[in-house]
Design a protein around this motif. Structure first.
Motif, PDB file in Angstrom:
ATOM      1  N   ARG A  19       0.828  -1.208   0.000  1.00  0.00           N
ATOM      2  CA  ARG A  19       0.000   0.000   0.000  1.00  0.00           C
ATOM      3  C   ARG A  19       0.865   1.262   0.000  1.00  0.00           C
ATOM      4  NH1 ARG A  19      -4.389  -2.523   4.201  1.00  0.00           N
ATOM      5  NH2 ARG A  19      -6.022  -2.958   2.664  1.00  0.00           N
ATOM      6  N   ALA A  20       1.932   1.235   0.775  1.00  0.00           N
ATOM      7  CA  ALA A  20       2.810   2.399   0.830  1.00  0.00           C
ATOM      8  C   ALA A  20       3.449   2.673  -0.525  1.00  0.00           C
ATOM      9  CB  ALA A  20       3.886   2.177   1.892  1.00  0.00           C
ATOM     10  N   VAL A  21       3.882   1.622  -1.190  1.00  0.00           N
ATOM     11  CA  VAL A  21       4.592   1.773  -2.458  1.00  0.00           C
ATOM     12  C   VAL A  21       3.663   2.205  -3.590  1.00  0.00           C
ATOM     13  CG1 VAL A  21       5.784   0.449  -4.258  1.00  0.00           C
ATOM     14  CG2 VAL A  21       6.478   0.212  -1.874  1.00  0.00           C
ATOM     15  N   THR A  22       2.465   1.639  -3.635  1.00  0.00           N
ATOM     16  CA  THR A  22       1.543   1.936  -4.744  1.00  0.00           C
ATOM     17  C   THR A  22       0.656   3.134  -4.485  1.00  0.00           C
ATOM     18  OG1 THR A  22      -0.178   0.478  -3.871  1.00  0.00           O
ATOM     19  CG2 THR A  22       1.445  -0.509  -5.375  1.00  0.00           C
ATOM     20  N   GLY A  23       0.488   3.521  -3.221  1.00  0.00           N
ATOM     21  CA  GLY A  23      -0.442   4.597  -2.909  1.00  0.00           C
ATOM     22  C   GLY A  23      -1.893   4.186  -3.038  1.00  0.00           C
ATOM     23  N   ARG A  24      -2.146   2.883  -3.093  1.00  0.00           N
ATOM     24  CA  ARG A  24      -3.513   2.368  -3.215  1.00  0.00           C
ATOM     25  C   ARG A  24      -3.893   1.630  -1.936  1.00  0.00           C
ATOM     26  NH1 ARG A  24      -2.853  -0.520  -9.202  1.00  0.00           N
ATOM     27  NH2 ARG A  24      -2.254   1.370 -10.368  1.00  0.00           N
ATOM     28  N   ASN A  25      -5.190   1.541  -1.674  1.00  0.00           N
ATOM     29  CA  ASN A  25      -5.634   0.955  -0.413  1.00  0.00           C
ATOM     30  C   ASN A  25      -6.154  -0.472  -0.519  1.00  0.00           C
ATOM     31  OD1 ASN A  25      -5.065   3.261   1.079  1.00  0.00           O
ATOM     32  ND2 ASN A  25      -7.061   4.175   0.659  1.00  0.00           N
ATOM     33  N   LYS A  26      -6.713  -0.851  -1.642  1.00  0.00           N
ATOM     34  CA  LYS A  26      -7.384  -2.141  -1.735  1.00  0.00           C
ATOM     35  C   LYS A  26      -6.417  -3.272  -2.078  1.00  0.00           C
ATOM     36  CE  LYS A  26     -12.074  -0.635  -2.832  1.00  0.00           C
ATOM     37  NZ  LYS A  26     -13.233  -0.795  -3.739  1.00  0.00           N
ATOM     38  N   ILE A  27      -6.749  -4.456  -1.569  1.00  0.00           N
ATOM     39  CA  ILE A  27      -6.019  -5.660  -1.953  1.00  0.00           C
ATOM     40  C   ILE A  27      -6.995  -6.623  -2.619  1.00  0.00           C
ATOM     41  CG2 ILE A  27      -4.451  -5.354  -0.001  1.00  0.00           C
ATOM     42  CD1 ILE A  27      -5.802  -7.840   1.272  1.00  0.00           C
ATOM     43  N   LEU A  28      -6.469  -7.566  -3.376  1.00  0.00           N
ATOM     44  CA  LEU A  28      -7.290  -8.584  -4.025  1.00  0.00           C
ATOM     45  C   LEU A  28      -6.832  -9.959  -3.575  1.00  0.00           C
ATOM     46  CD1 LEU A  28      -8.592  -8.721  -7.634  1.00  0.00           C
ATOM     47  CD2 LEU A  28      -7.442 -10.723  -6.699  1.00  0.00           C
ATOM     48  N   GLU A  40      -7.540   0.412  -8.557  1.00  0.00           N
ATOM     49  CA  GLU A  40      -7.654   0.563  -7.106  1.00  0.00           C
ATOM     50  C   GLU A  40      -6.856  -0.465  -6.319  1.00  0.00           C
ATOM     51  OE1 GLU A  40     -12.186   2.283  -6.678  1.00  0.00           O
ATOM     52  OE2 GLU A  40     -11.890   0.109  -6.672  1.00  0.00           O
ATOM     53  N   ILE A  41      -6.373  -1.509  -6.985  1.00  0.00           N
ATOM     54  CA  ILE A  41      -5.778  -2.637  -6.279  1.00  0.00           C
ATOM     55  C   ILE A  41      -4.270  -2.419  -6.089  1.00  0.00           C
ATOM     56  CG2 ILE A  41      -5.445  -5.126  -6.228  1.00  0.00           C
ATOM     57  CD1 ILE A  41      -8.378  -4.248  -6.072  1.00  0.00           C
ATOM     58  N   ALA A  42      -3.846  -2.401  -4.837  1.00  0.00           N
ATOM     59  CA  ALA A  42      -2.415  -2.253  -4.547  1.00  0.00           C
ATOM     60  C   ALA A  42      -1.668  -3.546  -4.817  1.00  0.00           C
ATOM     61  CB  ALA A  42      -2.226  -1.845  -3.085  1.00  0.00           C
ATOM     62  N   VAL A  43      -2.267  -4.674  -4.418  1.00  0.00           N
ATOM     63  CA  VAL A  43      -1.546  -5.938  -4.480  1.00  0.00           C
ATOM     64  C   VAL A  43      -2.528  -7.094  -4.617  1.00  0.00           C
ATOM     65  CG1 VAL A  43      -1.505  -6.166  -1.950  1.00  0.00           C
ATOM     66  CG2 VAL A  43       0.235  -7.335  -3.315  1.00  0.00           C
ATOM     67  N   VAL A  44      -2.152  -8.085  -5.388  1.00  0.00           N
ATOM     68  CA  VAL A  44      -2.857  -9.358  -5.427  1.00  0.00           C
ATOM     69  C   VAL A  44      -2.094 -10.314  -4.527  1.00  0.00           C
ATOM     70  CG1 VAL A  44      -3.565 -11.332  -6.827  1.00  0.00           C
ATOM     71  CG2 VAL A  44      -3.730  -9.020  -7.761  1.00  0.00           C
ATOM     72  N   LEU A  45      -2.767 -10.833  -3.499  1.00  0.00           N
ATOM     73  CA  LEU A  45      -2.176 -11.791  -2.570  1.00  0.00           C
ATOM     74  C   LEU A  45      -2.721 -13.170  -2.924  1.00  0.00           C
ATOM     75  CD1 LEU A  45      -0.745 -12.813  -0.061  1.00  0.00           C
ATOM     76  CD2 LEU A  45      -2.518 -11.743   1.334  1.00  0.00           C
ATOM     77  N   ALA A  46      -1.825 -14.104  -3.284  1.00  0.00           N
ATOM     78  CA  ALA A  46      -2.290 -15.385  -3.805  1.00  0.00           C
ATOM     79  C   ALA A  46      -1.357 -16.516  -3.429  1.00  0.00           C
ATOM     80  CB  ALA A  46      -2.397 -15.315  -5.335  1.00  0.00           C
ATOM     81  N   GLU A  47      -1.941 -17.697  -3.237  1.00  0.00           N
ATOM     82  CA  GLU A  47      -1.185 -18.935  -3.291  1.00  0.00           C
ATOM     83  C   GLU A  47      -1.139 -19.360  -4.755  1.00  0.00           C
ATOM     84  OE1 GLU A  47      -1.835 -21.876   0.270  1.00  0.00           O
ATOM     85  OE2 GLU A  47      -3.783 -21.252  -0.497  1.00  0.00           O
ATOM     86  N   PRO A  48      -0.020 -19.875  -5.254  1.00  0.00           N
ATOM     87  CA  PRO A  48       0.013 -20.330  -6.643  1.00  0.00           C
ATOM     88  C   PRO A  48      -0.877 -21.547  -6.877  1.00  0.00           C
ATOM     89  CG  PRO A  48       2.068 -20.853  -5.523  1.00  0.00           C
ATOM     90  CD  PRO A  48       1.295 -19.978  -4.599  1.00  0.00           C
TER      91      PRO A  48
END
Length: 469
Positions: A162-171, A229-237
């Protein structure tokens, strides 16, 4: 094919309701046998006493499909012994925490050495530089930090994203589990992101910070990411919490391309899929995440997790921190993270436990289990299959691989799962309390493998009321 009726090779059919009725009978008789064999455990966990809530140190220890937990007296290699003297071949292995066996000697030795040098100092140890080199050599060119659990590592990494992208949402993907991270505890229902049921004390509407979509759905992924809006996608492969859901061919490659195109970071959580092979799924399949997390087994059973950032993410966060005033707390890190004890055990695990030879043994065992499970399923005439990621296997109650959490939930039959679990346990084989996942360690023996296959075959024969051939 619905749960109502299974096609049978003999030309007849197996009614699922009849299977479930048989499973209930099996579970009841096996529960009685379980109790008879464990009077000491029963005395500990059945009678209310002052102390722990529900008489256990973590309340979810009550969630196993058995009348009460058993108390462990000892665990070495791939064998558990309970306080009543029952010995079990352990194919649960602390749900990956003991993936390389219980109490590996290099870890025991590292613990003994650390005990003489102090366990935690809030300062780096003399082994820090060497462990850093080992992490890069094993997992790739990331810039690493330590945490105590994967839950913490994922939580810290989300803050960085979030800090790096300046975005709040995660997926996240429907059915995911990334530890006790509030914002990941959501589901996808009727086309919407909803808070996961049964959460205690949820004070914030996490649907304002998190988007959930089905796994393997490229259209849904593209639509979510193109909002910007998405800062990061958090996933298991490979998804492992709602069943073992493998990615479609090309899906992970498309995920990486779409995240890059939309300025979204990709965060891969390998806490379970580290079973794939040396370096985890990321190394074996050439993934290129911006953030990489492994918990549980990376310290050989000692509480430690690693999280790594790409050099670009690390450079960006350094620039942000340089603009801050004073030394203040960033919200990332805990006092016991990065301790002398963790560093020592990480080094021992990476050098002597988590090795190519260990994975070769584990995958050889998994090959045999996969073949044996499939043979037993076919012999019983059941339309099930085996899902696998390296040394981690799971019986799926459907004829075809499931592609998302909705399909995995539809395939699940709790009554049958519970009967198999306690029936295998009473024959001396412990698997996970959810999905009957099976994990093999380098310490697992050929006799334990063949014993589990025999026990599984006997359970299926009871379930379908057919003789073992």
């Amino acid at each position: 094919m619905s749960h109502q009726e299974y096609a049978h090779p003999s030309g007849s059919s197996l009614d699922v309701s009849a299977l479930c009725a048989t499973a209930r009978d099996i579970a009841e008789s096996e529960a009685d046998l379980y109790e008879q064999r464990r009077p000491k455990s029963k005395a500990i966990f059945v009678n209310p006493e002052p102390g722990f809530y529900d008489q256990v140190p973590q309340h979810w220890m009550r969630d196993w499909p058995m009348p009460f937990p058993f108390a462990v007296a000892g665990a070495t290699g791939s064998t558990l012994t309970d306080v009543d003297g029952n010995e079990l071949a352990d194919f649960c292995l602390g749900d990956t925490g003991a993936m390389f066996g219980h109490a590996p000697q290099p870890i025991v030795d590292a613990l003994a050495r650390s005990a003489q040098r102090g366990l935690t100092t809030m300062l780096p140890s003399g082994e820090t530089a060497e462990v850093g080199r080992l992490l890069v050599d094993r997992f790739g060119p990331f810039v690493f930090q330590l945490a105590t659990t994967a839950s913490d590592a994922n939580r810290f990494a989300i803050r960085v994203a979030r800090a790096v992208t300046g975005r709040n949402k995660i997926l996240v993907f429907d059915g995911c589990y990334h530890g006790a991270v509030d914002e990941t505890l959501v589901d996808f229902e009727d086309g919407k992101t909803v808070a996961r049921k049964n959460l205690l004390g949820q004070a914030v509407d996490v649907t304002t910070t998190t988007v959930s979509i089905p796994f393997n759905d490229l259209d849904a992924l593209q639509a979510a990411l193109e909002t910007g809006e998405i800062a990061v996608v958090l996933a298991e492969p490979v998804m492992t919490n709602c069943g073992m859901i493998l990615p479609d061919g090309g899906y992970l490659k498309a995920l990486r391309a779409l995240t890059r195109a939309t300025g979204t970071l990709l965060h891969i959580d390998e806490t379970h899929t580290i079973s794939t092979g040396l370096g985890g799924y990321t190394a074996v399949h050439g993934l290129e995440p911006d953030i990489f997390v492994v918990g549980k087994p990376v310290g050989g059973g000692v509480p430690v997790a690693i999280w790594g950032m790409s050099s670009e993410v690390a450079h960006a966060i350094s620039g942000i921190r340089a603009k801050m005033t004073g030394i203040g707390h960033s919200g990332i890190g805990t006092t016991l993270s990065g301790s002398t004890l963790q560093i020592a055990c990480l080094r021992a695990c990476l050098e002597q436990v988590m090795t190519a030879e260990a994975y070769a043994t584990m995958n050889r065992h998994a090959d045999r289990l996969e073949q044996g499970f499939n043979d037993a399923i076919r012999a019983a005439g059941l339309p099930w299959h085996v899902s696998r990621v390296g040394a981690r296997l799971e019986i799926v109650f459907s004829p075809d691989p499931v592609r998302n959490a909705a399909e995995a939930r539809a395939a699940a039959i709790d009554g049958i799962q519970h009967a198999l679990h306690i029936g295998l346990l009473n024959q001396g084989y412990l698997v996970t309390p959810f999905h009957n996942m099976v994990l093999v360690a380098p310490t697992t023996t050929d006799a334990q493998i063949e014993g589990l296959l025999g026990a599984f075959k006997r359970m299926l024969a009871r379930l379908v009321a057919r003789e073992v051939v």
